[in-house]
Design an enzyme around this catalytic site. Sequence first.
Site, PDB file in Angstrom:
ATOM      1  CB  ILE A 135       4.697   1.301   5.839  1.00 33.30           C
ATOM      2  CG1 ILE A 135       5.095   0.042   5.074  1.00 33.30           C
ATOM      3  CG2 ILE A 135       5.177   1.266   7.285  1.00 33.30           C
ATOM      4  CD1 ILE A 135       6.598  -0.106   4.886  1.00 33.30           C
ATOM      5  CB  VAL A 153       6.487 -10.158   6.003  1.00 27.08           C
ATOM      6  CG1 VAL A 153       7.232 -10.339   7.325  1.00 27.08           C
ATOM      7  CG2 VAL A 153       6.840  -8.819   5.362  1.00 27.08           C
ATOM      8  CG  HIS A 192       1.283 -10.289   8.050  1.00 24.11           C
ATOM      9  ND1 HIS A 192       2.205 -11.217   7.581  1.00 24.11           N
ATOM     10  CD2 HIS A 192       0.949  -9.516   6.988  1.00 24.11           C
ATOM     11  CE1 HIS A 192       2.414 -11.006   6.291  1.00 24.11           C
ATOM     12  NE2 HIS A 192       1.643  -9.983   5.897  1.00 24.11           N
ATOM     13  CG  HIS A 229      -2.909  -7.465   5.239  1.00 21.51           C
ATOM     14  ND1 HIS A 229      -2.170  -6.357   4.897  1.00 21.51           N
ATOM     15  CD2 HIS A 229      -2.146  -8.542   4.959  1.00 21.51           C
ATOM     16  CE1 HIS A 229      -1.009  -6.750   4.420  1.00 21.51           C
ATOM     17  NE2 HIS A 229      -0.960  -8.076   4.447  1.00 21.51           N
TER      18      HIS A 229
END
Length: 121
Positions: free
Chosen positions: A31, A96, A100, A102
Amino acid sequence: MSDTIFTKIINKDIPADILYEDDIALAFKDINPQAPMHFLVIPKKAIATINDIEREDRELVGHLTWVAAHVLKEHGLAEQGFRTVMNCNEYGGQTVYHIHLHVLAGKPLGWPPYSDKLKIE
Protein backbone atom coordinates in the site's frame (compact mmCIF):
# COMPACT_ATOMS: atom_id res chain seq x y z
CA MET A 1 0.88 -14.83 18.03
CA SER A 2 -1.98 -12.37 17.77
CA ASP A 3 -3.75 -11.57 14.54
CA THR A 4 -1.96 -9.07 12.33
CA ILE A 5 -3.09 -7.05 9.35
CA PHE A 6 -1.72 -9.89 7.21
CA THR A 7 -3.92 -12.43 8.99
CA LYS A 8 -6.88 -10.19 8.19
CA ILE A 9 -5.83 -10.04 4.52
CA ILE A 10 -5.43 -13.85 4.41
CA ASN A 11 -8.91 -14.25 5.94
CA LYS A 12 -10.33 -11.66 3.50
CA ASP A 13 -11.46 -9.50 6.43
CA ILE A 14 -9.79 -6.51 4.78
CA PRO A 15 -9.20 -6.01 1.05
CA ALA A 16 -5.88 -6.23 -0.76
CA ASP A 17 -4.81 -6.07 -4.39
CA ILE A 18 -3.95 -9.77 -4.68
CA LEU A 19 -1.48 -10.81 -7.36
CA TYR A 20 -1.19 -14.52 -6.50
CA GLU A 21 -2.71 -16.98 -4.06
CA ASP A 22 -2.41 -20.67 -3.35
CA ASP A 23 -2.91 -22.79 -0.24
CA ILE A 24 0.56 -21.85 1.11
CA ALA A 25 1.12 -18.19 0.24
CA LEU A 26 -0.43 -14.92 -0.80
CA ALA A 27 1.13 -12.07 -2.81
CA PHE A 28 -0.39 -8.60 -2.87
CA LYS A 29 0.60 -5.04 -3.76
CA ASP A 30 2.21 -2.93 -1.04
CA ILE A 31 0.00 0.00 0.00
CA ASN A 32 3.08 2.27 0.21
CA PRO A 33 5.10 1.26 -2.88
CA GLN A 34 8.80 2.08 -3.01
CA ALA A 35 9.19 1.05 -6.67
CA PRO A 36 6.92 0.87 -9.72
CA MET A 37 6.22 -2.77 -8.75
CA HIS A 38 6.29 -3.39 -5.00
CA PHE A 39 4.45 -6.32 -3.53
CA LEU A 40 4.60 -8.57 -0.50
CA VAL A 41 4.63 -12.35 -0.39
CA ILE A 42 3.42 -13.84 2.87
CA PRO A 43 2.90 -17.37 4.10
CA LYS A 44 -0.59 -18.29 5.21
CA LYS A 45 1.03 -19.91 8.24
CA ALA A 46 1.63 -17.30 10.93
CA ILE A 47 5.36 -17.01 11.67
CA ALA A 48 6.31 -13.82 13.53
CA THR A 49 9.94 -13.29 12.48
CA ILE A 50 12.76 -14.96 10.58
CA ASN A 51 14.04 -16.08 14.00
CA ASP A 52 10.84 -18.11 14.43
CA ILE A 53 11.22 -20.15 11.25
CA GLU A 54 11.46 -23.83 12.16
CA ARG A 55 13.21 -26.61 10.28
CA GLU A 56 9.87 -27.83 8.90
CA ASP A 57 9.22 -24.34 7.44
CA ARG A 58 12.15 -24.49 4.99
CA GLU A 59 10.04 -25.45 1.98
CA LEU A 60 7.41 -22.84 2.87
CA VAL A 61 10.04 -20.08 2.98
CA GLY A 62 11.51 -21.26 -0.33
CA HIS A 63 8.01 -21.19 -1.80
CA LEU A 64 7.77 -17.47 -0.99
CA THR A 65 10.78 -16.85 -3.23
CA TRP A 66 9.26 -18.98 -6.00
CA VAL A 67 6.02 -16.95 -5.77
CA ALA A 68 7.99 -13.70 -6.07
CA ALA A 69 9.74 -14.85 -9.25
CA HIS A 70 6.49 -16.27 -10.67
CA VAL A 71 4.61 -12.98 -10.21
CA LEU A 72 7.48 -10.99 -11.70
CA LYS A 73 7.63 -13.30 -14.73
CA GLU A 74 3.88 -12.84 -15.25
CA HIS A 75 4.38 -9.06 -15.26
CA GLY A 76 7.45 -9.15 -17.52
CA LEU A 77 9.77 -7.81 -14.82
CA ALA A 78 11.88 -10.82 -13.86
CA GLU A 79 14.57 -10.57 -16.53
CA GLN A 80 15.46 -6.92 -15.93
CA GLY A 81 16.07 -7.64 -12.25
CA PHE A 82 14.47 -7.06 -8.89
CA ARG A 83 15.15 -6.97 -5.16
CA THR A 84 13.72 -9.10 -2.38
CA VAL A 85 13.95 -8.06 1.26
CA MET A 86 12.78 -9.73 4.45
CA ASN A 87 13.08 -7.54 7.53
CA CYS A 88 13.53 -8.98 11.02
CA ASN A 89 12.64 -7.27 14.28
CA GLU A 90 12.98 -3.60 15.20
CA TYR A 91 16.52 -2.91 13.98
CA GLY A 92 15.76 -4.72 10.73
CA GLY A 93 12.76 -2.49 10.10
CA GLN A 94 10.03 -5.09 10.67
CA THR A 95 6.70 -3.44 11.48
CA VAL A 96 4.28 -6.35 10.98
CA TYR A 97 5.19 -9.47 12.94
CA HIS A 98 4.23 -12.02 10.31
CA ILE A 99 7.13 -12.82 8.00
CA HIS A 100 6.85 -11.23 4.58
CA LEU A 101 9.03 -10.89 1.55
CA HIS A 102 9.13 -7.42 -0.01
CA VAL A 103 9.60 -7.58 -3.79
CA LEU A 104 10.65 -4.41 -5.63
CA ALA A 105 11.03 -4.08 -9.39
CA GLY A 106 10.47 -1.86 -12.39
CA LYS A 107 13.38 0.57 -11.95
CA PRO A 108 17.12 0.46 -11.21
CA LEU A 109 17.61 -0.03 -7.47
CA GLY A 110 20.70 1.48 -5.88
CA TRP A 111 22.85 0.21 -3.05
CA PRO A 112 22.83 0.80 -0.18
CA PRO A 113 19.04 0.82 -0.25
CA TYR A 114 18.70 3.78 2.14
CA SER A 115 20.24 7.22 1.98
CA ASP A 116 20.75 7.39 5.75
CA LYS A 117 24.40 7.43 6.66
CA LEU A 118 25.39 4.27 8.44
CA LYS A 119 26.84 4.98 11.86
CA ILE A 120 28.49 2.05 13.57
CA GLU A 121 29.43 2.48 17.21
